[in-house]
Design an enzyme around this catalytic site. Structure first.
Site, PDB file in Angstrom:
ATOM      1  N   ILE A  13       0.825  -1.203   0.000  1.00  0.00           N
ATOM      2  CA  ILE A  13       0.000   0.000   0.000  1.00  0.00           C
ATOM      3  C   ILE A  13       0.863   1.258   0.000  1.00  0.00           C
ATOM      4  O   ILE A  13       0.563   2.224  -0.716  1.00  0.00           O
ATOM      5  CB  ILE A  13      -0.983  -0.003   1.189  1.00  0.00           C
ATOM      6  CG1 ILE A  13      -1.965  -1.177   1.058  1.00  0.00           C
ATOM      7  CG2 ILE A  13      -1.753   1.314   1.258  1.00  0.00           C
ATOM      8  CD1 ILE A  13      -2.778  -1.188  -0.231  1.00  0.00           C
ATOM      9  N   ARG A  79      12.685   2.837  13.352  1.00  0.00           N
ATOM     10  CA  ARG A  79      11.743   1.822  13.823  1.00  0.00           C
ATOM     11  C   ARG A  79      10.634   2.439  14.680  1.00  0.00           C
ATOM     12  O   ARG A  79       9.509   1.949  14.699  1.00  0.00           O
ATOM     13  CB  ARG A  79      12.470   0.744  14.635  1.00  0.00           C
ATOM     14  CG  ARG A  79      13.331  -0.191  13.789  1.00  0.00           C
ATOM     15  CD  ARG A  79      14.058  -1.218  14.640  1.00  0.00           C
ATOM     16  NE  ARG A  79      14.825  -2.136  13.812  1.00  0.00           N
ATOM     17  CZ  ARG A  79      14.357  -3.279  13.322  1.00  0.00           C
ATOM     18  NH1 ARG A  79      13.111  -3.650  13.591  1.00  0.00           N
ATOM     19  NH2 ARG A  79      15.122  -4.059  12.588  1.00  0.00           N
ATOM     20  N   CYS A 151      -9.883  -1.936   2.194  1.00  0.00           N
ATOM     21  CA  CYS A 151     -10.216  -1.911   0.775  1.00  0.00           C
ATOM     22  C   CYS A 151     -11.602  -2.497   0.534  1.00  0.00           C
ATOM     23  O   CYS A 151     -12.369  -2.002  -0.295  1.00  0.00           O
ATOM     24  CB  CYS A 151      -9.162  -2.658  -0.034  1.00  0.00           C
ATOM     25  SG  CYS A 151      -8.851  -4.355   0.512  1.00  0.00           S
ATOM     26  N   ASN A 315      -8.010  -4.000  -5.074  1.00  0.00           N
ATOM     27  CA  ASN A 315      -7.761  -3.848  -3.640  1.00  0.00           C
ATOM     28  C   ASN A 315      -6.453  -3.119  -3.330  1.00  0.00           C
ATOM     29  O   ASN A 315      -6.227  -2.713  -2.194  1.00  0.00           O
ATOM     30  CB  ASN A 315      -7.784  -5.203  -2.933  1.00  0.00           C
ATOM     31  CG  ASN A 315      -7.025  -6.287  -3.668  1.00  0.00           C
ATOM     32  OD1 ASN A 315      -7.544  -6.885  -4.618  1.00  0.00           O
ATOM     33  ND2 ASN A 315      -5.800  -6.550  -3.240  1.00  0.00           N
TER      34      ASN A 315
END
Length: 337
Positions: A13, A79, A151, A315
């Protein structure tokens, strides 16, 4: 005014959001953070994609940063979201696409680095969820962390809204026939919480759970408790399809339902909901920017109160486009665009 955006998590994504932004004139990606890849590898993954083809533009590396289409994009490998210096890049809105920081408490760590708002590209247990074309107008600027839902919810909710507005949904069941994703296995492997999910994605149809239908009740309160659903993971690499079976209060022929959906697709939901009477299959929808593409020929009705509706969605691509549309909308409400 162009909205400056940062991306945390350069997975499927994250990268597809970046690609969409390249075609989205009012959004500029100015920074990316991913602790698991270095800049040259990030550039490679952005440039080449097995599903969506080569990136339409130049992608190079300068020092520790990306250069895309001649513009520098800062690249970080932190991180801890709180350690990402978003303020030095000018990024006001952050796409949280790691799939890890999906609660308000975890996602708001981005604010410490200077971000103004965080948009989670996944369902959230506690952040307000917005689906373009459905409830984005309820956003009032107060939420620092919001969710673009899933999605599947983005495919289902616009269709459910049209049917409920016109014919009143009494109750319904949804099945999404969903392409495999990165969380699944290439060969059989351990999956203690979901035994079926541990089986190879390439050879199996795998029944799975999804909260997408129930989530519709959060963006359309009138449907809360009226919808639930499940998923069938299938051996295709992209594009999925929703099967929505509902009982409706106001009797209607299938032709009348088609007319209502087409009217919405050509009108208020244009760009979110599309309508087709072509004999399409899943690959025809690859790269389609709509959230939901109603397949008029695929649906059936038993009678005027019981109907099955079918709607496609990319999606990856369609959902990522909505992430950017939501950011554009939110920025306008916030007075930053």
């Amino acid at each position: 005014m162009v909205v400056k955006v940062g991306i945390n998590g350069f997975g499927r994504i994250g990268r597809i959001v970046f690609r969409n932004a390249h075609e989205h004139s009012d959004v500029e990606i100015v920074a990316v953070n991913d602790p698991f890849i270095e800049p040259h590898y990030a550039a490679y993954m952005l440039k080449y994609d097995s599903q969506h083809g080569n990136f339409k533009g130049d992608v190079t590396v300068e020092g520790s940063d990306l250069v895309v289409g001649g513009k520098k994009v800062r690249f970080y490998t932190e991180r801890d979201p709180a350690a990402i210096p978003w303020s030095e890049t000018g990024a006001d809105y952050i796409v949280e696409s790691t799939g890890v920081f999906t609660t308000t408490e975890k996602a708001k760590a981005h604010l410490k680095g200077g971000a103004k708002k965080v948009i989670i590209s996944a369902p959230s247990a506690d952040a307000p969820m917005y689906v373009m074309g459905v409830n984005e107008k309820t956003y009032d600027g107060s939420g620092m962390v919001i969710s673009n839902a899933s999605c599947t919810t983005n495919c289902l909710a616009p269709l459910a809204k049209v049917i409920n507005d016109e014919f009143k949904i009494i109750e319904g069941l949804m099945t999404t026939v969903h392409s495999y994703t990165a969380t699944q296995k290439t060969v059989d492997g351990p999956s203690a919480k979901d035994w079926r999910g541990g089986r190879t994605a390439a050879q199996n149809i795998i029944p799975s759970s999804t909260g997408a239908a129930k989530a519709v009740g959060k963006v359309i309160p009138e449907l809360n408790g009226k919808l639930t659903g499940m998923s069938m993971r299938v051996p295709t690499s992209n594009v999925s399809v929703v099967d929505l079976t509902v009982r409706i209060e106001k009797g209607a022929t299938y032709e009348q339902i088609k007319t209502a959906v087409k009217k919405a697709a050509d009108g208020p939901l244009k760009g979110v909901l599309a309508y087709t009477e072509d004999d399409v299959v899943s690959t025809d929808m690859n790269g389609n920017p709509n959230s939901s593409i109603f397949d008029a020929k695929a649906g059936i009705s038993l009678n005027d109160h019981f109907v099955k509706l079918v709607s496609w969605y990319d999606n990856e691509w369609g959902y990522s486009r909505r992430v950017l549309d939501l950011i554009s909308h939110v920025a306008k409400v916030d007075g930053n665009a």
